[in-house]
Design a protein around this motif. Structure first.
Motif, PDB file in Angstrom:
ATOM      1  N   ASP A 223      -4.708  31.214  23.526  1.00 57.65           N
ATOM      2  CA  ASP A 223      -4.205  31.979  24.672  1.00 57.65           C
ATOM      3  C   ASP A 223      -5.196  31.846  25.819  1.00 57.65           C
ATOM      4  OD1 ASP A 223      -3.133  33.777  26.435  1.00 57.65           O
ATOM      5  OD2 ASP A 223      -3.022  35.447  25.035  1.00 57.65           O
ATOM      6  N   ILE A 224      -4.843  31.015  26.802  1.00 62.21           N
ATOM      7  CA  ILE A 224      -5.755  30.700  27.909  1.00 62.21           C
ATOM      8  C   ILE A 224      -5.391  31.575  29.102  1.00 62.21           C
ATOM      9  CG2 ILE A 224      -6.732  28.871  29.348  1.00 62.21           C
ATOM     10  CD1 ILE A 224      -5.526  26.859  27.310  1.00 62.21           C
ATOM     11  N   GLY A 225      -6.178  32.608  29.318  1.00 66.86           N
ATOM     12  CA  GLY A 225      -5.927  33.525  30.423  1.00 66.86           C
ATOM     13  C   GLY A 225      -6.881  33.304  31.573  1.00 66.86           C
ATOM     14  N   PHE A 339      -0.796  28.546  24.954  1.00 69.01           N
ATOM     15  CA  PHE A 339      -0.021  29.329  25.923  1.00 69.01           C
ATOM     16  C   PHE A 339      -1.001  30.151  26.741  1.00 69.01           C
ATOM     17  CE2 PHE A 339      -0.103  31.522  21.840  1.00 69.01           C
ATOM     18  CZ  PHE A 339      -0.570  32.783  22.175  1.00 69.01           C
ATOM     19  N   GLY A 340      -0.491  31.084  27.526  1.00 66.85           N
ATOM     20  CA  GLY A 340      -1.342  31.837  28.441  1.00 66.85           C
ATOM     21  C   GLY A 340      -1.139  31.337  29.861  1.00 66.85           C
ATOM     22  N   GLY A 341      -1.452  32.173  30.836  1.00 73.92           N
ATOM     23  CA  GLY A 341      -1.134  31.903  32.229  1.00 73.92           C
ATOM     24  C   GLY A 341      -1.697  30.622  32.804  1.00 73.92           C
ATOM     25  N   GLU A 342      -2.854  30.175  32.300  1.00 74.24           N
ATOM     26  CA  GLU A 342      -3.485  28.983  32.875  1.00 74.24           C
ATOM     27  C   GLU A 342      -3.110  27.693  32.139  1.00 74.24           C
ATOM     28  OE1 GLU A 342      -4.630  29.875  35.534  1.00 74.24           O
ATOM     29  OE2 GLU A 342      -5.062  31.984  35.170  1.00 74.24           O
ATOM     30  N   THR A 343      -2.381  27.808  31.039  1.00 81.58           N
ATOM     31  CA  THR A 343      -2.065  26.630  30.220  1.00 81.58           C
ATOM     32  C   THR A 343      -1.270  25.555  30.962  1.00 81.58           C
ATOM     33  OG1 THR A 343      -2.198  27.876  28.168  1.00 81.58           O
ATOM     34  CG2 THR A 343      -0.919  25.851  28.109  1.00 81.58           C
ATOM     35  N   ARG A 387       2.980  32.534  30.355  1.00 81.89           N
ATOM     36  CA  ARG A 387       2.308  33.763  30.757  1.00 81.89           C
ATOM     37  C   ARG A 387       3.071  35.026  30.399  1.00 81.89           C
ATOM     38  NH1 ARG A 387       3.476  35.266  36.230  1.00 81.89           N
ATOM     39  NH2 ARG A 387       5.204  34.082  37.093  1.00 81.89           N
ATOM     40  N   THR A 388       4.238  34.872  29.746  1.00 85.90           N
ATOM     41  CA  THR A 388       4.993  36.074  29.369  1.00 85.90           C
ATOM     42  C   THR A 388       5.271  36.169  27.875  1.00 85.90           C
ATOM     43  OG1 THR A 388       7.120  34.962  29.801  1.00 85.90           O
ATOM     44  CG2 THR A 388       6.143  36.215  31.618  1.00 85.90           C
ATOM     45  N   ILE A 389       4.712  35.268  27.071  1.00 85.86           N
ATOM     46  CA  ILE A 389       5.035  35.285  25.645  1.00 85.86           C
ATOM     47  C   ILE A 389       4.504  36.541  24.963  1.00 85.86           C
ATOM     48  CG2 ILE A 389       3.043  33.846  25.019  1.00 85.86           C
ATOM     49  CD1 ILE A 389       4.939  32.680  22.789  1.00 85.86           C
ATOM     50  N   ASN A 390       3.322  37.007  25.352  1.00 86.86           N
ATOM     51  CA  ASN A 390       2.808  38.248  24.763  1.00 86.86           C
ATOM     52  C   ASN A 390       3.720  39.422  25.096  1.00 86.86           C
ATOM     53  OD1 ASN A 390       0.334  37.373  23.461  1.00 86.86           O
ATOM     54  ND2 ASN A 390      -0.518  37.048  25.496  1.00 86.86           N
TER      55      ASN A 390
END
Length: 405
Positions: A223-225, A339-343, A387-390
């Motif tokens: 998870d790359i935030g 995943f994550g917003g910066e991915t 950025r919305t999977i969580n």
């Protein structure tokens, strides 16, 4: 007013909210003002509720003192609005998530009651949020950190929306509050999806066919935030991690911090602040060409070399840091899901680095990126993005809880 499900992802770049299936975002920019500056901030009233999201000014009482906050887009140009980005952001104690929560409820109330009352009570049946692994690991048990965060929102709160033309006073009561583990919780949205039933009368939870790819392997969720990067080792079938050691905090400078360094060292003449540079990259990352255009003069500046160099360096260190803790202890072939917003921004450079460190075959067979992994399904409600999977996972858990009740 009654809210059944309030799901919140307090990100370092964007706060994402899903309230009774209504989705919206608020930039993670919060600035505290004096009472005098707050009262004189607006020169014109806001007449349309559609404009409110960009003009959130609130006050609340904290420790018996009234405090005033600009929240979201309205705060972006303030020099103090990004004080949290260069370091790890302690969301348990920071005012930023709390101010965002209050502003989100005030906005949602106005959207759903455009011509309604200016004084109201709101009851939230169930609220869910998350904490990153590095914050949970500070405690002897993860549950201690989770309970601290959940308790911040449990009970009664008051907020005044001070945006001229939209003034509102709300009392908010959160009946149930639960904090989950960021990154790990995403497995629910990787295994399951929300779809409409045949008559479109109800939402049901279905198993994802794509999850079969991970039935026979341990899988690392990456998870790359913007503020931190977490990696979680799941057991076969995207199931629960075995121990505390399955949760790894990736020791790397926050992505937004690296972006701020790029701004200060190489691009300061082109951008006035971090948010404008971030928006520029988000707008242009798909073709990996970063051409800045001055809309007033027509001048163009090719910043591709500077931006791509930073992204490549960041991805190379990230891949090494992500793969190193798990490879030595793995009992079989590991699979990775990013995943994550910066991915999406870093994806092409991550792929390049994985190929260089392993092989093209391993890259193709063992490393997955969310945008390429999930299949399209017209019945699916709120298909998760990186950025919305969580947040989607929190909604699945909320719906499951409602069903069990």
């Amino acid at each position: 007013m009654k809210i059944e499900r309030l799901n919140a992802d307090f990100g370092n770049s964007t706060n994402n909210f899903l309230i009774d299936s209504y989705y919206f975002e608020i930039p993670t920019c919060v600035v505290e003002l004096t009472k005098e500056k707050a009262e004189s901030h607006f020169t014109n009233s806001v007449d349309e509720v559609g404009d409110l999201l960009d003009r959130l000014l609130i006050s609340t009482t904290i420790d018996d003192a009234e405090r005033f906050f600009l929240v979201g887009k309205l705060a972006e140009d303030n020099p103090y609005s990004n004080s949290h980005v260069g370091k790890m952001h302690d969301k348990v104690n920071s005012d930023i998530p709390y101010a965002a929560f209050l502003a989100a409820i005030a906005y949602y109330h106005r959207v759903k009651n455009e011509d309604g009352e200016n004084v109201a009570e709101i009851e939230v049946d169930s609220m869910k949020m998350m904490l990153p692994i590095w914050l949970l690991k500070k405690e002897e048990k993860f549950s201690i950190g989770q309970n601290k965060m959940a308790n911040r929102f449990l009970g009664e709160h008051t907020v005044r929306l001070l945006t001229v033309g939209m003034e509102t006073e709300l009392t908010i009561k959160v009946v149930s509050s639960k904090c989950h583990m960021e990154s790990e919780v995403a497995r629910w949205a990787l295994k399951y999806k929300m779809v409409n039933d045949k008559e479109n009368l109800a939402t049901i939870i279905e198993k994802r066919m794509e999850s079969k790819k991970f039935e026979d392997n341990e899988t690392v969720l990456v998870d790359i935030g913007g503020g931190s990067t977490d990696a979680v080792l799941l057991t076969k079938g995207l199931n629960t991690p075995v121990s505390k050691d399955s949760f790894q905090v990736i020791q790397i400078t926050p992505f937004l911090g690296s972006l701020e360094k790029l701004l200060k060292e190489k691009l300061i003449q082109y951008f006035t602040d971090l948010r404008s540079l971030e928006k520029f990259i988000v707008t242009n990352y798909k073709n990996q060409k970063y051409i800045l255009k001055n809309q007033n003069t027509g001048a163009k500046y090719d910043l591709t070399d500077q931006v791509v160099e930073m992204l490549k360096e960041y991805a190379e260190l990230l891949v090494y840091k992500v793969m190193e803790p798990f490879n030595s202890n793995s009992k079989g072939v590991l699979k990775y899901i990013y995943f994550g917003g910066e991915t999406p921004i870093l994806a092409p450079y991550i792929k390049e680095c994985v190929k260089k460190m392993t092989s093209e075959e391993i890259m193709e067979n063992n490393h997955y990126f969310l945008g390429e992994l999930l299949e399209d399904d017209k019945k699916e409600i709120f298909k998760p993005a990186s950025r919305t999977i969580n947040l989607a996972a929190l909604e699945i858990l909320s719906l499951n809880e409602r069903k069990s009740k």
